[in-house]
Design a protein around this motif. Sequence first.
Motif, PDB file in Angstrom:
ATOM      1  N   VAL A  76       0.825  -1.222   0.000  1.00 17.90           N
ATOM      2  CA  VAL A  76       0.000   0.000   0.000  1.00 17.90           C
ATOM      3  C   VAL A  76       0.846   1.253   0.000  1.00 17.90           C
ATOM      4  N   GLY A  77       2.126   1.114   0.341  1.00 23.30           N
ATOM      5  CA  GLY A  77       3.037   2.239   0.285  1.00 23.30           C
ATOM      6  C   GLY A  77       2.946   3.161   1.482  1.00 23.30           C
ATOM      7  N   PRO A  78       3.785   4.189   1.516  1.00 23.30           N
ATOM      8  CA  PRO A  78       3.867   5.072   2.685  1.00 23.30           C
ATOM      9  C   PRO A  78       2.622   5.893   2.958  1.00 23.30           C
ATOM     10  N   THR A  79       1.760   6.060   1.975  1.00 18.45           N
ATOM     11  CA  THR A  79       0.515   6.790   2.231  1.00 18.45           C
ATOM     12  C   THR A  79      -0.569   5.879   2.783  1.00 18.45           C
ATOM     13  N   GLY A  80      -0.321   4.583   2.792  1.00 10.52           N
ATOM     14  CA  GLY A  80      -1.251   3.630   3.376  1.00 10.52           C
ATOM     15  C   GLY A  80      -0.787   3.193   4.752  1.00 10.52           C
ATOM     16  N   HIS A  81      -1.568   2.329   5.383  1.00  5.41           N
ATOM     17  CA  HIS A  81      -1.246   1.893   6.737  1.00  5.41           C
ATOM     18  C   HIS A  81      -1.886   0.535   6.988  1.00  5.41           C
ATOM     19  N   VAL A  82      -1.207  -0.299   7.780  1.00  8.70           N
ATOM     20  CA  VAL A  82      -1.743  -1.602   8.163  1.00  8.70           C
ATOM     21  C   VAL A  82      -1.755  -1.715   9.682  1.00  8.70           C
ATOM     22  N   THR A  83      -2.913  -2.029  10.234  1.00 14.78           N
ATOM     23  CA  THR A  83      -3.056  -2.303  11.664  1.00 14.78           C
ATOM     24  C   THR A  83      -3.330  -3.788  11.836  1.00 14.78           C
ATOM     25  N   GLY A  84      -2.549  -4.441  12.676  1.00 14.09           N
ATOM     26  CA  GLY A  84      -2.748  -5.858  12.940  1.00 14.09           C
ATOM     27  C   GLY A  84      -3.221  -6.080  14.363  1.00 14.09           C
ATOM     28  N   TRP A  85      -4.235  -6.931  14.509  1.00 11.74           N
ATOM     29  CA  TRP A  85      -4.795  -7.237  15.827  1.00 11.74           C
ATOM     30  C   TRP A  85      -4.596  -8.707  16.162  1.00 11.74           C
ATOM     31  N   ASN A  86      -4.249  -8.969  17.419  1.00 15.22           N
ATOM     32  CA  ASN A  86      -4.173 -10.318  17.979  1.00 15.22           C
ATOM     33  C   ASN A  86      -4.864 -10.326  19.333  1.00 15.22           C
ATOM     34  N   THR A  87      -5.123 -11.509  19.854  1.00 17.44           N
ATOM     35  CA  THR A  87      -5.557 -11.619  21.235  1.00 17.44           C
ATOM     36  C   THR A  87      -4.321 -11.514  22.131  1.00 17.44           C
ATOM     37  N   PRO A  88      -4.483 -11.196  23.420  1.00 15.73           N
ATOM     38  CA  PRO A  88      -3.329 -11.002  24.300  1.00 15.73           C
ATOM     39  C   PRO A  88      -2.389 -12.201  24.378  1.00 15.73           C
ATOM     40  N   SER A  89      -2.934 -13.427  24.337  1.00 11.00           N
ATOM     41  CA  SER A  89      -2.061 -14.596  24.437  1.00 11.00           C
ATOM     42  C   SER A  89      -1.068 -14.644  23.287  1.00 11.00           C
ATOM     43  N   PHE A  90      -1.492 -14.234  22.107  1.00  7.74           N
ATOM     44  CA  PHE A  90      -0.579 -14.201  20.970  1.00  7.74           C
ATOM     45  C   PHE A  90       0.442 -13.073  21.133  1.00  7.74           C
ATOM     46  N   MET A  91      -0.004 -11.949  21.664  1.00  9.41           N
ATOM     47  CA  MET A  91       0.920 -10.831  21.834  1.00  9.41           C
ATOM     48  C   MET A  91       1.951 -11.092  22.926  1.00  9.41           C
ATOM     49  N   ARG A  92       1.660 -12.024  23.818  1.00  3.59           N
ATOM     50  CA  ARG A  92       2.649 -12.384  24.839  1.00  3.59           C
ATOM     51  C   ARG A  92       3.654 -13.408  24.338  1.00  3.59           C
ATOM     52  N   ASN A  93       3.383 -14.022  23.202  1.00  2.00           N
ATOM     53  CA  ASN A  93       4.274 -15.021  22.631  1.00  2.00           C
ATOM     54  C   ASN A  93       5.542 -14.341  22.110  1.00  2.00           C
ATOM     55  N   GLU A  94       6.691 -14.736  22.630  1.00  2.90           N
ATOM     56  CA  GLU A  94       7.937 -14.056  22.282  1.00  2.90           C
ATOM     57  C   GLU A  94       8.252 -14.151  20.794  1.00  2.90           C
ATOM     58  N   ARG A  95       7.983 -15.300  20.194  1.00  4.42           N
ATOM     59  CA  ARG A  95       8.253 -15.476  18.765  1.00  4.42           C
ATOM     60  C   ARG A  95       7.413 -14.510  17.935  1.00  4.42           C
ATOM     61  N   ILE A  96       6.144 -14.378  18.303  1.00  6.08           N
ATOM     62  CA  ILE A  96       5.265 -13.474  17.571  1.00  6.08           C
ATOM     63  C   ILE A  96       5.660 -12.026  17.797  1.00  6.08           C
ATOM     64  N   ARG A  97       5.982 -11.679  19.036  1.00 11.73           N
ATOM     65  CA  ARG A  97       6.396 -10.302  19.321  1.00 11.73           C
ATOM     66  C   ARG A  97       7.652  -9.940  18.533  1.00 11.73           C
ATOM     67  N   THR A  98       8.594 -10.863  18.469  1.00 15.29           N
ATOM     68  CA  THR A  98       9.823 -10.610  17.713  1.00 15.29           C
ATOM     69  C   THR A  98       9.510 -10.402  16.238  1.00 15.29           C
ATOM     70  N   ALA A  99       8.624 -11.238  15.707  1.00 18.47           N
ATOM     71  CA  ALA A  99       8.257 -11.106  14.291  1.00 18.47           C
ATOM     72  C   ALA A  99       7.588  -9.771  14.019  1.00 18.47           C
ATOM     73  N   LEU A 100       6.675  -9.356  14.885  1.00 21.12           N
ATOM     74  CA  LEU A 100       5.955  -8.102  14.663  1.00 21.12           C
ATOM     75  C   LEU A 100       6.859  -6.890  14.864  1.00 21.12           C
TER      76      LEU A 100
END
Length: 254
Positions: free
Chosen positions: A80-104
């Motif tokens: 989408v380029g710099p004029t666009g934007h992407v917001t990603g949502w997860n549940t808290p359990s996924f956001m606490r996962n170190e592998r996922i946090r590192t990837a994001l």
Amino acid sequence: MKKLIFAAALALAPLAAAQAVPADVATAVSAPGRPADAVALDEVRKPVEVLRWLGLRRGDRVFDFLTGNGYYAEIMARAVGPTGHVTGWNTPSFMRNERIRTALNGIHERSPNTAFYGTPNNAFALPEQAYDFILLHLVYHDTYWESERFGIHRIDPGTITAALFRATRPGGTVAVIDHVAAEGRDTRAEVEATHRILPATVRADFERAGFEFVAESDMLRNPADDRSKNVFDPGIRGRTDRFIYRFRRPLRSR
């Protein structure tokens, strides 16, 4: 570890002006820096063909529902380029996962036009008419799932489709890609057993919320898939029979 940039308040800049310039998906997919494990999935997921067919555009404001480790979030952010934007949502359990946090974290460093956040699925909410394009990649069935281990609460899937409808701008696109289920079983029981869902159930849910069904693609279909198997079964994982639905929020309310 550098902290994630969260979209805690979901404060977004105004929507990009309506445009017809397709997103540069091929360049986004081939650009250097994507993790090797993500690149390895491109052959079966076909992100270039999928996002082109779905109509992603330059400048789109995008929401990635249950983004996981951000496979599609990174591709879409570059596309989408710099004029666009992407917001990603997860549940808290996924956001606490170190592998996922590192990837994001890595995605945000490579693509600053991204933000990621987590809330419980029973507190899911989005700002009004904030997004041009919403993607649910292999995750809509999880609205019928509950898991104490993963902190997934039992909810009415209608609360999710209603929130997505409110968050989509008039004329905007919502895309659903999911694993095809076999006929004959209750949806919640099917999701618990195989993490699959009937395409007809998805279409009915989104049309009930007010979306218009636009089209279906068979580019990810696999008639050789044994639909009785759990999608994580090593014999079929990554090669399940998948449908792609494109919905639109009508330009005018009913």
